[in-house]
Design a protein around this motif. Structure first.
Motif, PDB file in Angstrom:
ATOM      1  N   VAL A  10      12.533 -44.579 -43.835  1.00  0.00           N
ATOM      2  CA  VAL A  10      13.024 -43.458 -44.646  1.00  0.00           C
ATOM      3  C   VAL A  10      14.482 -43.677 -45.062  1.00  0.00           C
ATOM      4  N   LEU A  52      13.076 -36.518 -37.999  1.00  0.00           N
ATOM      5  CA  LEU A  52      11.774 -36.756 -38.638  1.00  0.00           C
ATOM      6  C   LEU A  52      11.175 -35.459 -39.172  1.00  0.00           C
ATOM      7  N   GLN A  53      11.290 -34.385 -38.413  1.00  0.00           N
ATOM      8  CA  GLN A  53      10.764 -33.101 -38.871  1.00  0.00           C
ATOM      9  C   GLN A  53      11.490 -32.632 -40.127  1.00  0.00           C
ATOM     10  N   THR A  88      12.080 -35.979 -49.835  1.00  0.00           N
ATOM     11  CA  THR A  88      11.336 -37.092 -49.239  1.00  0.00           C
ATOM     12  C   THR A  88      10.066 -37.365 -50.032  1.00  0.00           C
ATOM     13  N   TRP A  89       9.342 -36.315 -50.360  1.00  0.00           N
ATOM     14  CA  TRP A  89       8.096 -36.472 -51.117  1.00  0.00           C
ATOM     15  C   TRP A  89       8.386 -36.836 -52.570  1.00  0.00           C
ATOM     16  N   LEU A  95       9.296 -45.047 -39.271  1.00  0.00           N
ATOM     17  CA  LEU A  95       9.867 -44.012 -40.131  1.00  0.00           C
ATOM     18  C   LEU A  95      11.385 -43.937 -39.978  1.00  0.00           C
ATOM     19  N   ALA A 133       2.362 -41.944 -37.263  1.00  0.00           N
ATOM     20  CA  ALA A 133       3.294 -41.108 -36.513  1.00  0.00           C
ATOM     21  C   ALA A 133       2.583 -40.226 -35.499  1.00  0.00           C
ATOM     22  N   GLY A 166       4.118 -42.946 -41.568  1.00  0.00           N
ATOM     23  CA  GLY A 166       3.642 -41.568 -41.578  1.00  0.00           C
ATOM     24  C   GLY A 166       2.226 -41.452 -41.052  1.00  0.00           C
ATOM     25  N   TRP A 168      13.019 -34.549 -42.344  1.00  0.00           N
ATOM     26  CA  TRP A 168      12.570 -35.393 -43.452  1.00  0.00           C
ATOM     27  C   TRP A 168      11.211 -34.940 -43.983  1.00  0.00           C
ATOM     28  N   ALA A 169      10.312 -34.595 -43.071  1.00  0.00           N
ATOM     29  CA  ALA A 169       8.974 -34.183 -43.488  1.00  0.00           C
ATOM     30  C   ALA A 169       9.009 -32.876 -44.273  1.00  0.00           C
ATOM     31  N   LEU A 170       9.967 -31.989 -43.942  1.00  0.00           N
ATOM     32  CA  LEU A 170      10.073 -30.703 -44.635  1.00  0.00           C
ATOM     33  C   LEU A 170      10.932 -30.764 -45.887  1.00  0.00           C
ATOM     34  N   ASP A 171      11.631 -31.871 -46.070  1.00  0.00           N
ATOM     35  CA  ASP A 171      12.536 -32.001 -47.205  1.00  0.00           C
ATOM     36  C   ASP A 171      11.742 -32.379 -48.457  1.00  0.00           C
TER      37      ASP A 171
END
Length: 382
Positions: free
Chosen positions: A51, A89-90, A98-99, A47, A38, A35, A92-95
């Motif tokens: 991930v 990837l986008q 993931t966090w 990633l 990236a 991350g 995953w980042a908005l999900d």
């Protein structure tokens, strides 16, 4: 709901969780490093590997936590199937999951590890045997509760996702309904209406010729009779597209059996319902099964197929499978997309498993209650 796991089972879970410490640490580090890198594209390959690896690890812990607590723990990921790498990837980042999984990794490597390790040590130390027997389930339920906090969506998030899903479903249903109305209007205009107009003209000509040329008038009346039959056939076709008469006459089980009988290959039907679903649900399931069987006949190259129909815990579940070549992709066909739209209107789902080489298994699930009317169970090969 399932029975919570006992001391021996939860201790096996604890041992596996200890063994998964190293993969968890590695996946966590790779995600964080990937991350950070990236922005210069170096971290993108990291990633794309890290991930899914972290999700694989959390999936194992999620299943163990579900077995420990005695109920399912859905992941609730945003869909990424078929997306290109950057879009994936986008997503995953908005999900939020993931966090959540990154936070879970921190907890799992510290507090979670301590609970799992202590559970294993209680078994290994001879003098703590009784303490292990009674304490291990409680320790692991605490560990499973921690996992549940991070590895499933919270109540508020579930409600927000539900509202979003219903908003999309409503828009799709409205569009689908409008398209269906246009189709019905077109079918009536091009079919029955055109024949009825022709019928009126033919009868008018026959009326004019009745006195002057009775034979010609009689021929026109016979032609009008044929046109009437054709118009009725067109109207029956339109009605059949709205709600097949076989559903009203024989119910969902009988209608599915009728679909199986029409197939060129043998189809085993194993169906058992204690009542009847609501009419709109019956219709949606009927057309969904019909589309699945059509795909089997056209594309699967199968030698046999099977249908299972069950209702349990207010959930209607239908499985349509075949032994064909596999490789089915539901999002690339308009027919299966139509099935998804029909089911989404009732909060239903469709899951397709179709690896290359087969088998293809389509699972349809719709929450609904059954009426008190009993439908005779059926099981056999058609």
């Amino acid at each position: 709901m399932h029975t919570p796991a006992g001391p021996w089972t939860v201790t096996r879970f604890a041992a596996l969780q200890v063994l998964l410490l190293v993969p968890t640490v590695l996946a966590f580090v790779l995600v964080v490093v990937g991350g950070a890198l990236a922005v210069v594209t170096v971290g993108v390959p990291l990633l794309l590997v890290a991930v899914p690896a972290l999700r694989w690890i959390t999936g194992i812990h999620r299943r163990m936590a579900a077995a420990t607590l005695g109920h399912e723990l859905p992941a609730g990921y945003l869909p990424t199937d078929g997306l290109p790498a950057m879009r994936r990837l986008q997503t995953w980042a908005l999900d939020p999951m993931t966090w959540r999984e990154l936070l879970w990794a921190l907890v799992s490597m510290t507090v979670g590890l301590a609970l799992s390790l202590f559970t294993v040590l209680l078994l290994l130390l001879v003098v703590t045997g009784a303490l292990w027997w009674y304490g291990a389930p409680h320790l692991m339920r605490l560990r499973a509760t921690l996992d549940r906090m991070f590895l499933t969506r919270g109540h508020t998030e579930q409600l927000e996702q539900r509202v979003a899903d219903l908003t999309v479903s409503r828009a799709v249903t409205v569009d689908h309904s409008a398209a269906e109305l246009r189709r019905l209007e077109r079918d009536l205009h091009d079919g029955a209406q055109a024949r009825l107009v022709s019928l009126g003209m033919t009868l008018g000509l026959a009326d004019d010729l009745l006195a002057r040329d009775p034979e010609e008038a009689q021929r026109l009346v016979a032609e009008a009779r044929e046109t009437t039959g054709a118009a009725l056939a067109d109207l029956r076709g339109v009605v059949r597209g709205i709600h097949p008469p076989v559903l009203a006459d024989r119910g969902l089980v009988g209608a599915v059996e009728a679909l199986a009988l029409d197939m060129a290959l043998p189809v085993a039907v194993d169906a058992h319902l204690e009542g009847r679903p609501p009419a709109p649900v019956e219709s949606a399931v009927y057309f969904a099964v019909a589309e699945c069987l059509t795909n089997v006949g056209k594309h699967a190259g199968a030698t046999r197929a099977w249908i299972e129909l069950r209702h349990r815990d207010d959930l209607l579940r239908v499985v349509v499978g075949d032994d064909g070549v596999g490789g089915a992709e539901p999002r690339h066909g308009t027919g299966m997309l139509g099935v998804m739209r029909r089911l989404s209107a009732f909060d239903g789902t469709m899951v397709v498993s179709s690896p290359d080489g087969g088998p293809t298994i389509v699972t349809l699930e719709i929450p609904c209650a059954l009426s008190s009317e009993r439908t005779t169970p059926s099981s056999g090969t058609v």
